[in-house]
Each structure stands twice: as structure tokens, then as C-alpha cells.
Scaffold this motif. Structure first.
Motif, PDB file in Angstrom:
ATOM      1  N   GLU A 135      -6.400 -42.766 -15.894  1.00 54.46           N
ATOM      2  CA  GLU A 135      -6.817 -44.195 -16.356  1.00 54.46           C
ATOM      3  C   GLU A 135      -7.007 -45.020 -15.082  1.00 54.46           C
ATOM      4  OE1 GLU A 135      -7.451 -45.918 -19.185  1.00 54.46           O
ATOM      5  OE2 GLU A 135      -7.105 -43.913 -19.930  1.00 54.46           O
ATOM      6  N   SER A 136      -6.520 -44.561 -13.894  1.00 54.95           N
ATOM      7  CA  SER A 136      -6.813 -45.146 -12.662  1.00 54.95           C
ATOM      8  C   SER A 136      -8.176 -45.061 -12.168  1.00 54.95           C
ATOM      9  CB  SER A 136      -6.006 -44.707 -11.626  1.00 54.95           C
ATOM     10  OG  SER A 136      -4.527 -44.739 -11.583  1.00 54.95           O
ATOM     11  N   LEU A 137      -8.746 -43.821 -12.498  1.00 52.31           N
ATOM     12  CA  LEU A 137     -10.233 -43.661 -12.355  1.00 52.31           C
ATOM     13  C   LEU A 137     -10.938 -44.458 -12.868  1.00 52.31           C
ATOM     14  CD1 LEU A 137     -12.527 -41.920 -11.192  1.00 52.31           C
ATOM     15  CD2 LEU A 137     -12.253 -40.349 -12.807  1.00 52.31           C
ATOM     16  N   ARG A 138     -10.642 -44.630 -14.207  1.00 52.05           N
ATOM     17  CA  ARG A 138     -11.473 -45.696 -15.162  1.00 52.05           C
ATOM     18  C   ARG A 138     -11.412 -46.941 -14.475  1.00 52.05           C
ATOM     19  NH1 ARG A 138     -12.601 -44.607 -20.381  1.00 52.05           N
ATOM     20  NH2 ARG A 138     -11.004 -43.096 -20.632  1.00 52.05           N
ATOM     21  N   ARG A 139     -10.313 -47.438 -14.150  1.00 50.80           N
ATOM     22  CA  ARG A 139     -10.232 -48.557 -13.592  1.00 50.80           C
ATOM     23  C   ARG A 139     -10.821 -49.112 -12.436  1.00 50.80           C
ATOM     24  NH1 ARG A 139      -5.314 -48.596 -14.163  1.00 50.80           N
ATOM     25  NH2 ARG A 139      -4.708 -48.431 -11.976  1.00 50.80           N
ATOM     26  N   PHE A 140     -10.664 -48.055 -11.689  1.00 57.14           N
ATOM     27  CA  PHE A 140     -10.995 -48.311 -10.163  1.00 57.14           C
ATOM     28  C   PHE A 140     -12.720 -48.334  -9.884  1.00 57.14           C
ATOM     29  CE2 PHE A 140      -6.585 -46.797  -8.997  1.00 57.14           C
ATOM     30  CZ  PHE A 140      -6.296 -47.967  -8.940  1.00 57.14           C
ATOM     31  N   ILE A 141     -13.466 -47.462 -10.732  1.00 53.57           N
ATOM     32  CA  ILE A 141     -14.803 -47.267 -10.524  1.00 53.57           C
ATOM     33  C   ILE A 141     -15.409 -48.342 -11.181  1.00 53.57           C
ATOM     34  CG2 ILE A 141     -14.592 -44.606 -10.343  1.00 53.57           C
ATOM     35  CD1 ILE A 141     -16.030 -44.620 -13.410  1.00 53.57           C
ATOM     36  N   ASP A 142     -14.908 -49.227 -12.074  1.00 52.48           N
ATOM     37  CA  ASP A 142     -15.482 -50.253 -12.604  1.00 52.48           C
ATOM     38  C   ASP A 142     -15.294 -51.504 -11.670  1.00 52.48           C
ATOM     39  OD1 ASP A 142     -17.368 -51.185 -14.282  1.00 52.48           O
ATOM     40  OD2 ASP A 142     -15.841 -51.899 -15.595  1.00 52.48           O
ATOM     41  N   LEU A 143     -14.373 -51.670 -10.617  1.00 55.21           N
ATOM     42  CA  LEU A 143     -14.181 -52.831  -9.711  1.00 55.21           C
ATOM     43  C   LEU A 143     -15.587 -53.300  -9.369  1.00 55.21           C
ATOM     44  CD1 LEU A 143     -11.083 -51.785  -7.778  1.00 55.21           C
ATOM     45  CD2 LEU A 143     -11.308 -53.421  -9.628  1.00 55.21           C
ATOM     46  N   ASN A 144     -15.758 -54.464  -9.132  1.00 55.30           N
ATOM     47  CA  ASN A 144     -16.909 -55.379  -8.789  1.00 55.30           C
ATOM     48  C   ASN A 144     -16.815 -55.344  -7.131  1.00 55.30           C
ATOM     49  OD1 ASN A 144     -19.142 -56.793  -8.699  1.00 55.30           O
ATOM     50  ND2 ASN A 144     -18.041 -58.877  -8.928  1.00 55.30           N
ATOM     51  N   MET A 145     -17.144 -54.082  -6.434  1.00 53.80           N
ATOM     52  CA  MET A 145     -17.375 -54.089  -5.254  1.00 53.80           C
ATOM     53  C   MET A 145     -18.665 -53.883  -4.703  1.00 53.80           C
ATOM     54  SD  MET A 145     -14.196 -54.381  -3.766  1.00 53.80           S
ATOM     55  CE  MET A 145     -12.512 -54.702  -4.212  1.00 53.80           C
ATOM     56  N   GLU A 146     -19.270 -54.530  -3.758  1.00 57.71           N
ATOM     57  CA  GLU A 146     -20.731 -54.301  -3.207  1.00 57.71           C
ATOM     58  C   GLU A 146     -20.922 -53.023  -2.855  1.00 57.71           C
ATOM     59  OE1 GLU A 146     -23.811 -55.977  -0.302  1.00 57.71           O
ATOM     60  OE2 GLU A 146     -21.866 -56.995  -0.290  1.00 57.71           O
ATOM     61  N   GLY A 147     -21.843 -52.106  -3.469  1.00 59.22           N
ATOM     62  CA  GLY A 147     -22.435 -50.941  -3.066  1.00 59.22           C
ATOM     63  C   GLY A 147     -21.528 -49.651  -3.773  1.00 59.22           C
ATOM     64  N   LEU A 148     -20.393 -50.036  -4.471  1.00 61.84           N
ATOM     65  CA  LEU A 148     -19.700 -49.093  -4.983  1.00 61.84           C
ATOM     66  C   LEU A 148     -20.103 -48.236  -6.281  1.00 61.84           C
ATOM     67  CD1 LEU A 148     -16.724 -47.639  -5.661  1.00 61.84           C
ATOM     68  CD2 LEU A 148     -16.060 -49.587  -7.027  1.00 61.84           C
ATOM     69  N   ARG A 149     -20.926 -49.120  -7.017  1.00 65.35           N
ATOM     70  CA  ARG A 149     -21.651 -48.589  -8.116  1.00 65.35           C
ATOM     71  C   ARG A 149     -22.568 -47.507  -7.789  1.00 65.35           C
ATOM     72  NH1 ARG A 149     -25.816 -49.550 -11.296  1.00 65.35           N
ATOM     73  NH2 ARG A 149     -25.893 -48.880 -13.663  1.00 65.35           N
ATOM     74  N   ASP A 150     -23.294 -47.956  -6.725  1.00 70.12           N
ATOM     75  CA  ASP A 150     -24.517 -46.860  -6.142  1.00 70.12           C
ATOM     76  C   ASP A 150     -23.693 -45.981  -5.530  1.00 70.12           C
ATOM     77  OD1 ASP A 150     -26.456 -48.771  -6.598  1.00 70.12           O
ATOM     78  OD2 ASP A 150     -26.100 -49.980  -4.851  1.00 70.12           O
ATOM     79  N   ASP A 151     -22.640 -45.859  -4.977  1.00 65.98           N
ATOM     80  CA  ASP A 151     -22.055 -44.640  -4.247  1.00 65.98           C
ATOM     81  C   ASP A 151     -21.353 -43.794  -5.608  1.00 65.98           C
ATOM     82  OD1 ASP A 151     -22.548 -45.181  -1.741  1.00 65.98           O
ATOM     83  OD2 ASP A 151     -20.593 -45.897  -1.314  1.00 65.98           O
TER      84      ASP A 151
END
Length: 536
Positions: A292-308
Motif C-alpha cells: 500500500e505504501s507504493l500505491r500511496r507514494f507514487i501518487d504524491l504531487n512532487m514535481e517530476g515524480l510522475r515522469d520518473d
């Protein structure tokens, strides 16, 4: 039989009774080098289900005084080392599983500390009924009393030391109380021969310092000499695969991928054991609490996170600066903090062959998704995530696209690229040939990573080929040469391949080559595809 003091014999015996047991006892010889030295504080963190508790139980059984552990260890690797007999069953050993204690105290830190203190001191009094124990409400003073009278030092082993950091991450007062208590019972204590802690996270920082700065830390970003003991090594897995008639290539594909300079192939031990027991290569990771941590952390609103994350799903590497991570699960200032946490949780792995370098005291790493098991988890958690739905759809379509190219089904290939365009306009805003290549590269790369070595803009004859796919050793598939055009024609792309003699790039390759010409029409917003075959 004690629970905390000089225990562990039966727990480790149970481990030895298991169907599958990998001998990691040589870790003891490494720790023995530091007993009764200033370097006696060791903290080794690694992901869930990587054998932390098994190791802690082994150490407790080995060091605990008044146990007869020799029958358990005499046939293990540690028995061949000079330090084996010297330290076997020579120390008052306190073993604490912090997850158990925290839950027993209803997740109240103050109550937990009070209960541990009371229970451990009670066992000390039972073991040393004739000793005077000063201040029975203070564990440090009680251990000092025993040492003063018996001259026997203590070994402290704490399993899951960081569960409080993970479960009570918002309770800052409780976290500080816990860390100060650990410091009180261990730092600069003459009664202490060795302190060994294991958990998932490195030790919590306060500003630039740690409350437990006497510890040497070894983790998934810096394992040092402890790397071979973090997971199963390649030789150990080869032996298991041979013994149980399991396919080694599949085992590597699913559970390998954790790497350090001193140990290039480490496997998830729990998953290897489960795969052998269940006779099935699937993901066993979902059963861990970190899913569940993976699900929560990859959706955080951090600049550039989604692209990575998109790049990682596409089997690329991304660069992560791990230096400013606060060693907790709440303080995220940049995408690097999130990605560093995913390294410690085991969802990302460092590429030790990349240029890991010290830059202004910052650790810079190239990281990747380590194996098919973790890739499965990324796919699963992004499947219904609105921010990643386009990527997930493209993953599912990529293998079909590759099959259509092999079969030279040009209409279906063109249609697949149209779909990629529509799904990824919001991800990759393109209106030129370079951006078109990004979409096509992502679409193809997802399906080719196990089949081809991929090159972009490879020097070729009189120009540059946009993308070249050379079959990996042992793969019986045609090589691919993909030429992209923007607002021209697929025929033009094929003609350019022939005119510029791109075939010369295959001078070290013998076999079938598919020439794939792709054009994007900016007016119709459609792709055209033409595929021709040649033999080299």
C-alpha cells in the motif's frame, strides 16, 4: 525459558528445520571483528521479507550465554572461522522484536518502553537471583549492575527497530522518546559488547544529525561488506534451482535485480523460497505491508515524480539524489525523497555499474525497477490510477505491437501508433519528429526489453538511424531498423534507409532485418507505416 534474555535457540532451530535453508552464518564472523571495539554498533536495514528476523534469531542463538548452541552451528560455515568458539554463548544477550512489543503496548511508545524495561529486568533478576540490581526501573542501570558483578558483557539485538518510525510516523514526541531510550541503553555503555539492529529504514535524522549517531549504517543504498547477507546470492540460487529442478532464467527474471559493487546479483529470498514451494513464478510481494505504501507514494504531487515513474515502468533508469532523505515516511520535500524511500522499501534497485559519485556530499545513483515481480507491482498499482492509466494501457498493447511488426501487419502497426498518440498527448506533448520518436520509443521499448538491445540515433552510413533493435544473444527474431518521418510519408522513410545505406550498421549481424518506416501526418493526425524485409 526466557523471552528476552539469552533466548533464540528454538527460534533458530525452527529455521534450520525448514525445507529450504541458505547458510548465512558467516555474517557472524564479520560481526565478531567488532565486538568490544568502538565499531560495535551495527544497523543493517533491508526490505520486508528479506530475512531480517531469521538473521536476528541466528545471532541471538549464537551469542546467548548459558545456551548450548554448538550442535546448531558446528556444521555451518561460521564453524570454520577462528572467532567461532571464542564468542559462542559468551554474552548476556537481549533480543527484542520491536513489532511484537509495540503491538503488545497497543502502539503506545511510552507504555512499550515501560513494559520492555519491566519484563527484561524481571528476567535478569531470575537469571541472577543473588545479584543486587540497582534501580529496577532503569534498564541501563540494571545491565550495568549485572556487568559490575559478573564481568559478563551484553549483546543487544533489536529486530524491526524502525516499526515505530513506520507505524507512528506522525507522533513526533513518541519517536523522539523512543530514539532517546535506545540511546540511553546503548551509547557509551561499558557493559555493551555488541549492538545489532535491523529494520527497513535507516536511522531517523534530526536536521543533519541522528539520535543514534554511534551506529554504522548499512542499507539498500550502501550495503558494504554486508551485501551478500541481504538476500540470496546468484550462486546460492543456482544451487537451489539445481536441487529442486527449477528454471534459473525464470528465477532471475522474476526475483533478481538487487545489486551492489561487492555483490552484483541479489535475489529476494522470500520470493525465491515461495516460488520453489509453490512451483509458480508470480509476485509474492503483494502480501507485504509495503504494498500500500507504493500505491500511496507514487501518487504524491512532487514535481517530476510522475515522469520518473513512467520512465521506470518503461524499463529505463532514473537518477536519484539520496542525500537529503530524512529516513522516515512522512518528510518528502522533493521527488528524490520519494524515490529514495522506494529504494529502501525494495521497489527500486541501484545500478552499481552507473557512475555513483560523491558530489557536494550528495549520493547520486541511477536506479531501476529490479525485476518482474516488482514490475508487476508497479503495473498493478497504476492499473486503476487515473494519473497512469495511459501508461498501463500502453504496457498491455506493446507486446501485440511487436508481434504485428514481426508479421508485417502495417495497418495494425499504424493503428497502434495512432492509439499511442491519443493516449499520450497529455504525457508527451509532441508536434515534431523528435517528440514522435519519444512516443514510439516508449511503445516499442516496453515490448522489446527482453528481446532486443535498443539504440537511438545510431551512426549509420551517410546519416543516423532513428531507432535500431538488435536481437539479444540467443533470441531468434529479426533485427529492426525504424525510421521516423514527420509530415512526409512512410515510403520516404524506407527510401531514406536504402539511400543512406543504413544496412551497414548490421555488418556484425547476420540474419533477417525488418525496415520499418513510420510517418505522422500533422493534418490528418494519423500514422502511416511501411515494412520491408531484407536478409543480411
Amino acid at each position: 525459558m526466557s523471552t528476552y534474555l539469552n533466548s533464540g535457540l528454538f527460534r533458530f532451530q525452527e529455521t534450520l528445520n525448514a525445507k529450504i535453508y541458505i547458510d548465512k552464518s558467516e555474517l557472524i564472523s564479520v560481526l565478531n571483528e567488532y565486538i568490544n571495539t568502538p565499531q560495535k554498533y551495527i544497523c543493517v536495514s533491508r526490505p520486508r521479507r528479506f530475512g531480517k528476523s531469521v538473521t536476528a534469531n541466528m545471532l541471538s542463538a549464537y551469542y546467548s550465554k548459558n545456551l548450548e548452541s554448538a550442535p546448531l552451528f558446528d556444521n555451518l560455515d561460521i564453524s570454520s572461522h577462528d572467532s567461532y568458539k571464542k564468542h559462542l554463548n559468551q554474552y548476556n544477550t537481549i533480543f527484542i522484536n520491536m513489532t511484537d512489543e509495540f503491538n503488545r503496548a497497543s502502539q503506545n511508545v511510552a507504555v512499550m518502553i515501560r513494559q520492555i524495561t519491566e519484563l527484561v529486568i524481571n528476567e535478569i533478576k531470575v537469571s541472577y537471583p543473588d545479584y543486587i540490581i540497582h534501580n529496577e526501573s532503569d534498564l541501563a542501570l540494571s545491565m550495568q549492575s549485572v556487568f559490575d558483578q559478573s564481568h559478563t558483557k551484553f549483546v543487544i539485538i533489536i529486530d524491526e527497530w524502525d516499526c515505530i518510525m513506520r507505524e507512528k510516523k506522525e507522533d513526533l514526541d513518541g519517536l523522539k522518546l523512543y530514539l532517546e531510550w535506545l540511546k540511553l541503553i546503548m551509547k557509551d555503555k561499558e557493559y555493551l559488547a555488541l549492538a545489532y539492529m535491523t529494520g527497513i529504514l535507516p536511522i531517523k535524522k534530526y536536521g543533519s544529525n541522528s539520535a543514534l549517531n554511534m551506529f554504522r549504517e548499512y542499507s539498500m543504498t550502501s550495503a558494504g561488506k554486508y551485501a551478500p547477507y541481504i538476500g540470496f546470492t546468484e550462486d546460492e540460487v543456482k544451487s537451489l534451482c539445481s536441487k529442486y529442478s527449477v528454471d534459473l532464467c525464470s528465477m532471475k527474471k522474476w526475483y533478481d535485480g538487487y545489486s551492489f559493487k561487492t555483490c552484483s546479483h541479489l535475489f529476494n529470498p522470500n520470493s525465491v523460497v515461495c516460488a520453489i514451494d509453490e512451483e509458480s513464478f508470480v509476485s509474492y510481494w503483494t502480501l507485504t505491508e509495503t504494498f500500500e505504501s507504493l500505491r500511496r507514494f507514487i501518487d504524491l504531487n512532487m514535481e517530476g515524480l510522475r515522469d520518473d515513474i513512467v520512465n521506470l515502468i518503461a524499463r529505463n533508469e532514473v537518477v536519484v539524489n539520496t542525500a537529503n532523505f530524512h529516513n522516515d515516511m512522512t518528510t518528502f520535500e522533493t521527488k528524490d525523497d520519494v524515490l529514495t524511500l522506494l529504494i529502501h522499501l525494495g521497489y527500486l534497485a541501484i545500478n552499481p555499474e552507473s557512475d555513483n559519485k560523491l558530489v557536494d556530499n550528495n549520493r547520486i545513483f541511477a536506479v531501476r525497477i529490479p525485476n518482474e515481480e516488482i514490475r508487476y507491482e508497479f503495473r498493478d498499482v497504476t492499473k486503476e490510477n487515473k494519473n497512469y492509466s495511459g501508461v498501463y494501457k500502453l504496457i498491455n498493447q506493446s507486446l501485440d505491437l511487436l508481434e504485428d511488426i514481426w508479421e508485417m501487419r502495417i495497418d495494425r502497426v499504424a493503428e497502434a501508433f495512432d492509439t499511442a498518440h491519443q493516449d499520450h498527448t497529455s504525457i508527451l506533448k509532441y508536434n515534431d519528429e523528435n517528440s514522435l520518436s519519444c512516443v514510439i520509443s516508449l511503445a516499442l521499448y516496453l515490448g522489446t526489453v527482453d528481446t532486443y538491445s535498443v539504440y537511438r540515433e545510431l551512426p549509420a552510413g551517410k546519416g543516423f538511424a532513428d531507432m535500431v533493435y538488435l536481437p539479444k544473444q540467443g533470441i531468434d527474431k529479426p533485427a529492426l531498423l525504424v525510421e521516423l518521418k514527420y509530415d512526409k510519408s512512410a515510403v520516404t522513410a524506407i527510401d531514406q534507409i536504402k539511400q543512406k545505406n543504413y544496412g551497414r550498421i548490421f555488418r556484425d549481424y547476420k540474419g533477417k532485418v525488418l525496415l520499418v518506416g513510420i510517418n505522422y501526418d500533422k493534418d490528418t493526425k494519423n500514422h502511416q507505416c511501411l515494412i520491408e524485409s531484407m536478409q543480411i
